[in-house]
Motif scaffolding. Structure first.
Motif, mmCIF file in Angstrom:
data_model
loop_
_atom_site.group_PDB
_atom_site.id
_atom_site.type_symbol
_atom_site.label_atom_id
_atom_site.label_comp_id
_atom_site.label_asym_id
_atom_site.label_seq_id
_atom_site.Cartn_x
_atom_site.Cartn_y
_atom_site.Cartn_z
ATOM 1 N N ILE A 43 21.100 2.381 16.661
ATOM 2 C CA ILE A 43 22.158 2.398 15.642
ATOM 3 C C ILE A 43 21.663 1.595 14.443
ATOM 4 O O ILE A 43 21.010 0.561 14.623
ATOM 5 N N ILE A 44 21.969 2.062 13.241
ATOM 6 C CA ILE A 44 21.678 1.278 12.034
ATOM 7 C C ILE A 44 22.966 1.124 11.245
ATOM 8 O O ILE A 44 23.622 2.118 10.927
ATOM 9 N N LEU A 45 23.318 -0.139 10.994
ATOM 10 C CA LEU A 45 24.474 -0.404 10.135
ATOM 11 C C LEU A 45 23.953 -0.540 8.710
ATOM 12 O O LEU A 45 23.432 -1.578 8.327
ATOM 13 N N SER A 46 24.082 0.525 7.972
ATOM 14 C CA SER A 46 23.505 0.545 6.636
ATOM 15 C C SER A 46 24.489 -0.103 5.672
ATOM 16 O O SER A 46 25.646 0.299 5.608
ATOM 17 N N ALA A 47 23.973 -1.094 4.957
ATOM 18 C CA ALA A 47 24.881 -1.906 4.144
ATOM 19 C C ALA A 47 25.281 -1.217 2.855
ATOM 20 O O ALA A 47 24.448 -0.656 2.159
ATOM 21 N N GLY A 48 26.543 -1.229 2.550
ATOM 22 C CA GLY A 48 27.046 -0.935 1.213
ATOM 23 C C GLY A 48 27.807 -2.200 0.869
ATOM 24 O O GLY A 48 28.908 -2.417 1.363
ATOM 25 N N GLY A 49 27.252 -3.035 0.073
ATOM 26 C CA GLY A 49 27.778 -4.389 -0.128
ATOM 27 C C GLY A 49 26.606 -5.326 0.085
ATOM 28 O O GLY A 49 25.526 -4.887 0.463
ATOM 29 N N GLY A 50 26.814 -6.614 -0.157
ATOM 30 C CA GLY A 50 25.676 -7.524 -0.081
ATOM 31 C C GLY A 50 24.770 -7.282 -1.271
ATOM 32 O O GLY A 50 25.172 -6.681 -2.272
ATOM 33 N N CYS A 51 23.515 -7.722 -1.158
ATOM 34 C CA CYS A 51 22.617 -7.549 -2.302
ATOM 35 C C CYS A 51 21.900 -6.203 -2.216
ATOM 36 O O CYS A 51 21.866 -5.574 -1.156
ATOM 37 N N ILE A 52 21.314 -5.798 -3.329
ATOM 38 C CA ILE A 52 20.623 -4.501 -3.370
ATOM 39 C C ILE A 52 19.432 -4.475 -2.393
ATOM 40 O O ILE A 52 19.278 -3.500 -1.652
ATOM 41 N N PRO A 53 18.576 -5.522 -2.357
ATOM 42 C CA PRO A 53 17.470 -5.456 -1.392
ATOM 43 C C PRO A 53 17.937 -5.290 0.051
ATOM 44 O O PRO A 53 17.335 -4.561 0.820
ATOM 45 N N ALA A 54 19.037 -5.974 0.415
ATOM 46 C CA ALA A 54 19.551 -5.833 1.788
ATOM 47 C C ALA A 54 19.919 -4.375 2.053
ATOM 48 O O ALA A 54 19.642 -3.828 3.125
ATOM 49 N N MET A 55 20.550 -3.749 1.061
ATOM 50 C CA MET A 55 20.932 -2.340 1.203
ATOM 51 C C MET A 55 19.680 -1.464 1.342
ATOM 52 O O MET A 55 19.615 -0.566 2.179
ATOM 53 N N LYS A 56 18.678 -1.777 0.541
ATOM 54 C CA LYS A 56 17.469 -0.947 0.561
ATOM 55 C C LYS A 56 16.652 -1.163 1.841
ATOM 56 O O LYS A 56 15.939 -0.261 2.271
ATOM 57 N N ILE A 57 16.742 -2.361 2.436
ATOM 58 C CA ILE A 57 16.072 -2.582 3.726
ATOM 59 C C ILE A 57 16.620 -1.584 4.742
ATOM 60 O O ILE A 57 15.884 -0.908 5.454
ATOM 61 N N LEU A 58 17.943 -1.479 4.776
ATOM 62 C CA LEU A 58 18.561 -0.592 5.761
ATOM 63 C C LEU A 58 18.254 0.877 5.461
ATOM 64 O O LEU A 58 18.046 1.668 6.375
ATOM 65 N N ASN A 62 0.823 -1.216 0.000
ATOM 66 C CA ASN A 62 0.000 0.000 0.000
ATOM 67 C C ASN A 62 0.858 1.267 0.000
ATOM 68 O O ASN A 62 0.419 2.326 -0.418
ATOM 69 N N MET A 63 2.084 1.136 0.486
ATOM 70 C CA MET A 63 3.009 2.288 0.454
ATOM 71 C C MET A 63 3.612 2.469 -0.935
ATOM 72 O O MET A 63 4.311 3.448 -1.185
ATOM 73 N N GLY A 64 3.412 1.488 -1.797
ATOM 74 C CA GLY A 64 3.933 1.599 -3.163
ATOM 75 C C GLY A 64 5.082 0.648 -3.468
ATOM 76 O O GLY A 64 5.670 0.705 -4.550
ATOM 77 N N PHE A 65 5.432 -0.226 -2.511
ATOM 78 C CA PHE A 65 6.508 -1.188 -2.763
ATOM 79 C C PHE A 65 5.961 -2.325 -3.631
ATOM 80 O O PHE A 65 4.974 -2.976 -3.267
ATOM 81 N N SER A 66 6.598 -2.526 -4.757
ATOM 82 C CA SER A 66 6.130 -3.478 -5.755
ATOM 83 C C SER A 66 6.175 -4.915 -5.249
ATOM 84 O O SER A 66 7.100 -5.295 -4.512
ATOM 85 N N ARG A 67 5.226 -5.708 -5.674
ATOM 86 C CA ARG A 67 5.227 -7.135 -5.344
ATOM 87 C C ARG A 67 6.405 -7.846 -5.980
ATOM 88 O O ARG A 67 6.698 -8.992 -5.652
ATOM 89 N N ASP A 68 7.054 -7.197 -6.936
ATOM 90 C CA ASP A 68 8.221 -7.825 -7.560
ATOM 91 C C ASP A 68 9.481 -7.678 -6.706
ATOM 92 O O ASP A 68 10.531 -8.217 -7.052
ATOM 93 N N LEU A 69 9.384 -6.914 -5.622
ATOM 94 C CA LEU A 69 10.568 -6.732 -4.770
ATOM 95 C C LEU A 69 10.735 -7.902 -3.804
ATOM 96 O O LEU A 69 9.761 -8.585 -3.455
ATOM 97 N N CYS A 70 11.946 -8.070 -3.336
ATOM 98 C CA CYS A 70 12.284 -9.133 -2.382
ATOM 99 C C CYS A 70 11.321 -9.132 -1.190
ATOM 100 O O CYS A 70 10.986 -8.079 -0.638
ATOM 101 N N GLY A 71 10.905 -10.326 -0.787
ATOM 102 C CA GLY A 71 9.952 -10.466 0.305
ATOM 103 C C GLY A 71 10.509 -9.988 1.641
ATOM 104 O O GLY A 71 9.762 -9.503 2.498
ATOM 105 N N TYR A 72 11.810 -10.127 1.852
ATOM 106 C CA TYR A 72 12.403 -9.611 3.093
ATOM 107 C C TYR A 72 12.188 -8.095 3.161
ATOM 108 O O TYR A 72 11.820 -7.552 4.192
ATOM 109 N N LEU A 73 12.449 -7.442 2.052
ATOM 110 C CA LEU A 73 12.314 -5.977 2.000
ATOM 111 C C LEU A 73 10.868 -5.564 2.274
ATOM 112 O O LEU A 73 10.603 -4.669 3.091
ATOM 113 N N ARG A 74 9.931 -6.236 1.619
ATOM 114 C CA ARG A 74 8.524 -5.854 1.799
ATOM 115 C C ARG A 74 8.030 -6.207 3.206
ATOM 116 O O ARG A 74 7.281 -5.449 3.822
#
Lengths: 372, 415
Positions: B120-135, B83-95
């Motif tokens: 504290i949030i350790l924002s990922a630069g590295g790993g997969c793109i969805p992991a980065m976007k989760i943070l 409902n916030m606009g996150f596509s169903r095509d995105l990784c389920g962890y992220l959604r």
């Protein structure tokens, strides 16, 4: 208005496979790349010709046996083209790490299509003294890999290669400025053709063509266009029909934030440093891709671009399944809404443009914008 | 068979795991109440050991997603995110995480008290793109948290050079400096060395436990893979080591006495990609036809040893290895690893989960399948599903494909 011809660009684009095959047969090594973060200046300085891999295949059949159907149409088409033998002229693929799919595809290309050099440059995310030193070493590693397949040491040529690409970028930025002012006498799809041609020609040849185009444009008349000015944001657009539909629906494309557009050509202020430092500077100061930045940062940059270009709204034109763009979209949309900026999101899938449906949605979008 | 089902477990130590999971999440909320800084971070890197060494509380939003799947929270979380606009095509962890943090994240219906909000949030630069976007999504939801923007070279494990290690080491030091600054705590390097030693012990135990699966019959199957919880959340603590020692004892005992997962193990299977967290029961589905999933790709993420004499470098290397080893970053290495495992674990057939929620692990599966068939003569089947979103999973299709595959394997094993 129409005394500008992009016929030569179109011809060069249509003939690219034949030309590049002949070039490869003559002994010139051609290196492919997917992503605009690839340091093409370094590939050029090594004596190779960097060429962007495009997704030309119209029907997809072989690719299903290799990759899932939930990756972007661009990379599926590109891989299909490779499997069909279209890229036999490539000696390999080099890229900068941005998208997960492209990262995986490089190994798959090596395995299934072949070539002698496949490498992903591990780009840093943060800009500081350590990351700059690290990136410099990553470029040295690339230099060595290029030498291992017959490349020249880059240091004798890097100055001229960087200058060459900077000249191209400067001319392209000049065209973008005209576009912002409404004095670029090219339609969206014509400008797109000019851009796409640059991905497949030698930079020397392309620069000549751009200079000629620029001179022609200086002498050309411009006509006023009353369509609604819009900015397009997304990754890769390969089929100009999407741009034609936007313009046929009442829009006038005045700016973009695309891999096949501004993000590839944007020039940043790097004067005064040595050529390698200029490449590094550009890496950190360029308009970033969503795979390498935060949505909030990009939302602010997009708002700036909107103001700069005179756009009244944004069209997000995404490759279906493109995670970096899809993940940022809700945040950017929310921030644009807060600023009263209208936007619409369209996805390009493998089935084609779905012209009628798209046009209806866009006409509705422009109608709403016209009332604001 | 149900669309969502829990797995049937045979290890008695699995019962203890439930307590360990509950304890971890309750400890997080308790830490928050006591004022211990809470940091949210991606899994599969060396930050966990640094947190435990400094007495900080780590939280792994990705790991919370399987808990949400197990407790049936995902449909609501998905709805909020979509409902916030996150596509169903995105990784389920992220959604799932997005829906969770923008929903009633500590409401009464949320099990284990939910997650404590991050300091504290350790924002990922590295790993997969969805992991980065989760943070990145977390950063926006929790604007008061201190953000560390991590940077990790994304390199195939076979191509790691000294300069990648040097950079990763600098990032480890930068993280420690950051944590000292924002928490007011200091790093006791002797304590860190001890934590890394314990972490390495967990890796050693992990490898030993996995190696017992080579026995025929295998003493446990992928249905028990939840034991990886301690590798994700407790690495560097005695809790992980004590638990894994018990698991090892039980597994060893079962192997020695020839106690398998089922009475008559006929077919040994390999699983590629993340499990279906909402239906771990599918690992038991094969059993009615004599099939047991004896090995999987994902467990390799913790198959490594840490150099206890150089703790920071060890954590840098762990960070460089873990994710690339099982993803698209190192398809060649992954292929080599799968082939080696299939040989060593006497695999008869492999199941490739084409995972809509995880493109990085799904990429390359076709090449691995072909190599398995060509080099080892091991056939495989593809299951279209999703590790988080059961809407992308069809039980009927799964059963049809698996039944046919198992029949084929059974026929060829008894010519």
């Amino acid at each position: 208005m129409r005394n500008i011809s992009i016929k030569k660009f179109k011809e060069a684009l249509d003939n690219k496979n034949g030309e590049l095959s002949s070039l490869a047969k003559s002994g010139k090594k051609i290196i492919g790349y997917f992503c605009t973060y690839t340091p093409i200046e370094i590939i050029h300085a090594a004596g190779f010709m960097p060429v962007r891999v495009t997704g030309d295949a119209e029907t997809l059949s072989k690719v299903d046996a290799h990759v899932p159907n939930f990756i972007c149409p661009y990379l599926r088409r590109a891989f299909e083209s490779g499997l069909n033998g279209q890229y036999e002229y490539l000696s390999g693929i080099i890229q900068g790490y941005t998208c997960d799919v492209a990262c995986g595809l490089i190994d798959m290309w090596k395995e299934n299509i072949g070539g002698e050099l496949f490498h992903t440059v591990p780009l840093p995310y943060n800009d500081n003294a350590d990351s700059r030193k690290y990136l410099s070493t990553a470029f040295e590693e690339l230099d060595l890999k290029l030498q291992n397949v017959g490349g020249q040491q880059i240091y004798s040529n890097i100055e001229s290669s960087v200058a060459l690409y900077e000249s191209i970028r400067a001319l392209m930025m000049g065209l973008y400025e005209k576009r912002y002012k409404g004095t670029l006498p090219l339609s969206g799809s014509e400008f797109h053709t000019v851009i796409q041609t640059g991905f497949t020609l030698s930079p020397e040849e392309y620069l000549k063509m751009l200079k000629k185009l620029n001179a022609d444009i200086e002498e050309a008349d411009t006509k006023s266009n009353t369509h609604t000015p819009v900015l397009i944001s997304g990754s890769i657009i390969e089929e100009p029909i999407y741009l034609d539909i936007i313009e046929a629906s009442g829009g006038r494309i005045v700016g973009d934030d695309l891999c096949t557009g501004l993000r590839h050509f944007i020039q940043t202020d790097t004067v005064g440093h040595d050529p390698m430092e200029r490449i590094i500077d550009r890496h950190f100061s360029r308009l970033p891709c969503p795979a390498r930045s935060r949505a909030v940062e990009r939302a602010h940059l997009l708002m700036g671009l909107t103001r700069q270009s005179g756009a009244k709204g944004l069209i997000f034109l995404f490759q279906k399944f493109c995670t970096p763009h899809l993940a940022d979209y809700p945040v950017i949309k929310d921030m644009l809404d807060q600023q009263g900026l209208q936007s619409i999101m369209l996805e390009m899938d493998e089935t084609g443009a779905m012209e009628g449906q798209l046009q209806t949605r866009l006409e509705g979008f422009f109608e709403v914008m016209g009332k604001i | 068979m149900e669309k969502t089902a829990k797995s049937k477990k045979r290890l008695s130590t699995a019962k203890e795991l439930n307590n360990i999971v509950a304890q971890f999440y309750l400890e997080g909320n308790d830490a928050k109440e006591k004022g211990v800084p809470v940091g949210w971070m991606p899994p599969m890197n060396g930050a966990i050991e640094i947190f435990y060494a400094m007495g900080l509380q780590p939280v792994f939003p990705e790991n919370w997603s399987p808990v949400c799947a197990a407790f049936g929270l995902t449909p609501n979380n998905f709805e909020i995110a979509e409902n916030m606009g996150f596509s169903r095509d995105l990784c389920g962890y992220l959604r799932n995480i997005t829906g969770y943090i923008y929903g009633d994240m500590n409401g009464e219906h949320v099990p284990l008290g939910g997650l404590p909000e991050p300091d504290i949030i350790l924002s990922a630069g590295g790993g997969c793109i969805p992991a980065m976007k989760i943070l990145h999504t977390l950063e926006r939801r929790f604007p008061d948290a201190n953000i560390f923007s991590a940077d990790l070279p994304q390199v195939p494990v076979t191509e790691i050079q000294q300069y990648h290690i040097d950079y990763a080491v600098k990032e480890m030091h930068r993280l420690i400096d950051f944590l000292c600054q924002v928490t007011g705590k200091t790093m006791d390097y002797d304590r860190l060395a001890e934590v890394v030693r314990i972490s390495d012990k967990a890796c050693e135990l992990w490898d030993k436990i996995m190696s017992y699966r080579k026995y025929v019959p295998t003493p446990f199957s992928a249905a028990e893979i939840g034991i990886m919880f301690v590798m994700v959340t407790r690495q560097g603590t005695r809790i992980a080591v004590d638990f894994l020692e018990k698991v090892l004892d039980e597994v060893k005992e079962r192997a020695k006495n020839g106690i398998g997962v089922i009475e008559d193990e006929k077919i040994r299977l390999f699983w590629d990609n993340i499990p279906l967290w909402y239906n771990m029961g599918i690992f038991n589905y094969f059993e009615k036809m004599g099939g047991v999933v004896v090995a999987e790709t994902y467990s390799a993420a913790w198959s490594m040893r840490l150099d206890v004499d150089d703790p920071i470098k060890a954590l840098a290397l762990k960070s460089l290895w873990s994710y690339p080893m099982v993803s698209c970053v190192s398809i060649e290495k992954r292929k080599e690893m799968v082939l080696k495992a299939c040989k060593e674990f006497k695999i008869d057939g492999a199941i490739f989960h084409s995972n809509k929620s995880c493109v990085p692990i799904t990429m390359g599966q076709s090449d691995i399948r072909r190599a398995l068939e060509k080099e080892l003569g091991i056939p495989s089947v593809v299951i279209d599903a999703d590790h988080m979103d059961d809407r992308n999973f069809s039980i009927a299709q799964f059963q049809t494909r698996v039944d046919a595959f198992m029949e084929m394997l059974l026929d060829s094993s008894h010519p």
